[in-house]
Scaffold this motif. Structure first.
Motif, PDB file in Angstrom:
ATOM      1  N   ALA A 109      58.290  12.562  58.599  1.00  0.00           N
ATOM      2  CA  ALA A 109      59.543  13.316  58.687  1.00  0.00           C
ATOM      3  C   ALA A 109      60.453  12.728  59.751  1.00  0.00           C
ATOM      4  N   TYR A 110      61.751  12.723  59.453  1.00  0.00           N
ATOM      5  CA  TYR A 110      62.774  12.462  60.457  1.00  0.00           C
ATOM      6  C   TYR A 110      63.178  13.786  61.102  1.00  0.00           C
ATOM      7  N   ASP A 111      63.912  13.698  62.200  1.00  0.00           N
ATOM      8  CA  ASP A 111      64.349  14.896  62.908  1.00  0.00           C
ATOM      9  C   ASP A 111      65.701  15.419  62.422  1.00  0.00           C
ATOM     10  N   ASP A 112      66.291  14.764  61.418  1.00  0.00           N
ATOM     11  CA  ASP A 112      67.636  15.132  60.982  1.00  0.00           C
ATOM     12  C   ASP A 112      67.681  16.530  60.379  1.00  0.00           C
ATOM     13  N   ASP A 113      68.815  17.228  60.631  1.00  0.00           N
ATOM     14  CA  ASP A 113      69.058  18.471  59.905  1.00  0.00           C
ATOM     15  C   ASP A 113      69.878  18.144  58.657  1.00  0.00           C
ATOM     16  N   VAL A 114      70.305  19.176  57.931  1.00  0.00           N
ATOM     17  CA  VAL A 114      70.995  18.949  56.656  1.00  0.00           C
ATOM     18  C   VAL A 114      72.254  18.125  56.839  1.00  0.00           C
ATOM     19  N   LEU A 115      73.040  18.433  57.865  1.00  0.00           N
ATOM     20  CA  LEU A 115      74.284  17.696  58.079  1.00  0.00           C
ATOM     21  C   LEU A 115      74.043  16.328  58.699  1.00  0.00           C
ATOM     22  N   GLY A 116      72.912  16.178  59.380  1.00  0.00           N
ATOM     23  CA  GLY A 116      72.652  14.918  60.058  1.00  0.00           C
ATOM     24  C   GLY A 116      71.967  13.879  59.212  1.00  0.00           C
ATOM     25  N   THR A 117      71.338  14.301  58.132  1.00  0.00           N
ATOM     26  CA  THR A 117      70.618  13.343  57.308  1.00  0.00           C
ATOM     27  C   THR A 117      71.556  12.696  56.297  1.00  0.00           C
ATOM     28  N   THR A 118      71.073  11.642  55.698  1.00  0.00           N
ATOM     29  CA  THR A 118      71.806  10.976  54.623  1.00  0.00           C
ATOM     30  C   THR A 118      71.035  11.177  53.326  1.00  0.00           C
ATOM     31  N   PRO A 119      71.699  11.051  52.187  1.00  0.00           N
ATOM     32  CA  PRO A 119      70.956  11.153  50.925  1.00  0.00           C
ATOM     33  C   PRO A 119      69.795  10.171  50.841  1.00  0.00           C
ATOM     34  N   ALA A 174      60.322  11.543  48.606  1.00  0.00           N
ATOM     35  CA  ALA A 174      59.514  10.639  47.782  1.00  0.00           C
ATOM     36  C   ALA A 174      58.102  10.511  48.335  1.00  0.00           C
ATOM     37  N   ILE A 175      57.981  10.321  49.641  1.00  0.00           N
ATOM     38  CA  ILE A 175      56.657  10.164  50.243  1.00  0.00           C
ATOM     39  C   ILE A 175      55.860  11.462  50.166  1.00  0.00           C
ATOM     40  N   ALA A 176      56.501  12.582  50.492  1.00  0.00           N
ATOM     41  CA  ALA A 176      55.776  13.848  50.613  1.00  0.00           C
ATOM     42  C   ALA A 176      55.550  14.555  49.289  1.00  0.00           C
ATOM     43  N   LEU A 177      56.434  14.351  48.292  1.00  0.00           N
ATOM     44  CA  LEU A 177      56.330  15.111  47.050  1.00  0.00           C
ATOM     45  C   LEU A 177      56.163  14.218  45.819  1.00  0.00           C
ATOM     46  N   ASN A 231      46.044  18.858  48.373  1.00  0.00           N
ATOM     47  CA  ASN A 231      47.363  18.417  48.820  1.00  0.00           C
ATOM     48  C   ASN A 231      47.660  18.954  50.218  1.00  0.00           C
ATOM     49  N   MET A 232      48.062  18.067  51.109  1.00  0.00           N
ATOM     50  CA  MET A 232      48.415  18.496  52.456  1.00  0.00           C
ATOM     51  C   MET A 232      49.831  19.067  52.451  1.00  0.00           C
ATOM     52  N   ALA A 233      49.913  20.384  52.639  1.00  0.00           N
ATOM     53  CA  ALA A 233      51.203  21.056  52.758  1.00  0.00           C
ATOM     54  C   ALA A 233      51.478  21.299  54.236  1.00  0.00           C
ATOM     55  N   SER A 234      52.221  22.335  54.572  1.00  0.00           N
ATOM     56  CA  SER A 234      52.639  22.516  55.954  1.00  0.00           C
ATOM     57  C   SER A 234      53.117  23.944  56.181  1.00  0.00           C
ATOM     58  N   VAL A 235      53.012  24.382  57.431  1.00  0.00           N
ATOM     59  CA  VAL A 235      53.637  25.652  57.808  1.00  0.00           C
ATOM     60  C   VAL A 235      55.139  25.611  57.557  1.00  0.00           C
ATOM     61  N   ASN A 236      55.710  24.396  57.523  1.00  0.00           N
ATOM     62  CA  ASN A 236      57.153  24.245  57.273  1.00  0.00           C
ATOM     63  C   ASN A 236      57.559  24.730  55.894  1.00  0.00           C
ATOM     64  N   ALA A 237      56.600  24.862  54.975  1.00  0.00           N
ATOM     65  CA  ALA A 237      56.903  25.391  53.657  1.00  0.00           C
ATOM     66  C   ALA A 237      57.083  26.899  53.680  1.00  0.00           C
ATOM     67  N   HIS A 238      56.705  27.544  54.798  1.00  0.00           N
ATOM     68  CA  HIS A 238      56.719  28.998  54.889  1.00  0.00           C
ATOM     69  C   HIS A 238      57.724  29.537  55.892  1.00  0.00           C
ATOM     70  N   ALA A 263      64.210  17.999  55.118  1.00  0.00           N
ATOM     71  CA  ALA A 263      63.759  17.288  53.919  1.00  0.00           C
ATOM     72  C   ALA A 263      62.245  17.394  53.759  1.00  0.00           C
ATOM     73  N   TYR A 264      61.534  17.172  54.826  1.00  0.00           N
ATOM     74  CA  TYR A 264      60.071  17.294  54.823  1.00  0.00           C
ATOM     75  C   TYR A 264      59.652  18.704  54.418  1.00  0.00           C
ATOM     76  N   SER A 265      60.332  19.708  54.975  1.00  0.00           N
ATOM     77  CA  SER A 265      59.978  21.096  54.697  1.00  0.00           C
ATOM     78  C   SER A 265      60.196  21.436  53.228  1.00  0.00           C
ATOM     79  N   ALA A 266      61.335  21.001  52.685  1.00  0.00           N
ATOM     80  CA  ALA A 266      61.609  21.253  51.271  1.00  0.00           C
ATOM     81  C   ALA A 266      60.570  20.569  50.390  1.00  0.00           C
ATOM     82  N   ALA A 267      60.183  19.357  50.756  1.00  0.00           N
ATOM     83  CA  ALA A 267      59.177  18.639  49.982  1.00  0.00           C
ATOM     84  C   ALA A 267      57.831  19.351  50.021  1.00  0.00           C
TER      85      ALA A 267
END
Length: 277
Positions: free
Chosen positions: A102-112, A120-123, A147-154, A161-165
């Protein structure tokens, strides 16, 4: 492709075939050591060829090991790998989809492009690897996908991006479990909290030496997870002892998602709880 140890199946009878992605990382290494024995054929996958080579050398005998440095977001590469494994050893018994970052970017800070890379890597890789091994599992009437998921899914903890994946990973896990359960296939996800993996925290600790102590205070058990915590639960859910567990996410998070004591204390006006309560 690089291989270490004897690429033939063990001579002492039927072997189980375990495919682990992200094998060269901290959790991947712990998973590999947990599953390595004389009756296991390990297929270790990672983009880090040097890390795979070091891991294979560290394992040594009696493990039977095949290391593959490849891009698990490439469907052709994944399909070709699984075909080679099946030709050599038979169907994959256990698939452990562990690779992610995961990168540290938020929605506005990340790029497509960065968003797509993380998803792609996580999902996507979970879909591709599962799709590749499922026909063999169905033919044989058994198989386990972890499958390794995360507390970020909850809950929200950043890393959008990582959390959504990871939320997608949980949904895909349920789909596989329900659709292919009648064929003897189980699928589970592990909802992982903060894991203190060797090497991964070095730069952060250099910048912020107190970070681990601050994070511990959010966990009811007052410690962060270890790669061995994750490997132990993975070994259990992949075993016959867990044969009636499928289609769910098992939280392995030190109690993080159970509730928030710090918030409860503030709401109730409690300044300090007595020791042990």
């Amino acid at each position: 492709m690089s291989a270490s140890a004897d690429p033939a199946a063990p001579a002492n009878g039927a072997a189980r075939v375990v495919l682990i992605t992200g094998a060269a990382g901290g959790i991947g290494r712990a998973l590999t050591h947990r599953f390595a024995d004389a009756r296991t054929c390990l297929v270790l996958v990672d983009r880090n060829a040097d890390g795979l080579a070091a891991l294979a050398q560290d394992l040594g005998a009696p493990a039977t090991i095949l290391t593959e440095a490849l891009d698990i977001t490439d469907d052709d590469a994944v399909d070709a790998l699984v075909t080679r494994v099946q030709d050599r050893w038979g169907a994959v018994d256990f698939l452990i989809n562990n690779a992610a970052y995961a990168y540290d970017d938020d929605v506005l800070g990340t790029t497509p492009a960065r968003w797509d890379e993380q998803v792609a890597i996580a999902l996507r890789s979970v879909f591709l690897c599962s799709r590749a091994v499922l026909p063999g599992m169905r033919r044989r009437g058994r198989g386990v996908i972890v499958n390794m998921a995360s507390v970020n899914a909850h809950q929200y903890f950043g890393n959008e991006a990582y959390s959504a994946a990871k939320a997608g990973v949980e949904s895909l896990t349920r789909s596989i479990a329900v659709r292919y359960g009648p064929d003897g296939v189980r699928a589970l996800a592990l909802g992982i909290g903060t894991v203190l993996t060797p090497g991964a925290w070095d730069a952060r600790l250099d910048r912020d030496p107190d970070i681990v102590d601050r994070l511990r205070s959010w966990y009811p058990l007052r410690r962060l997870g270890t790669p061995e915590d994750i490997a132990a639960l993975t070994a259990f859910v992949a075993s016959d002892e867990a044969s009636w567990i499928t289609g769910t996410t098992i939280m392995v998070d030190g109690g993080l998602t159970a509730g928030n004591q710090r918030l409860a204390d503030d709401v109730l006006g409690i300044e300090q709880r007595p020791l042990g309560e």
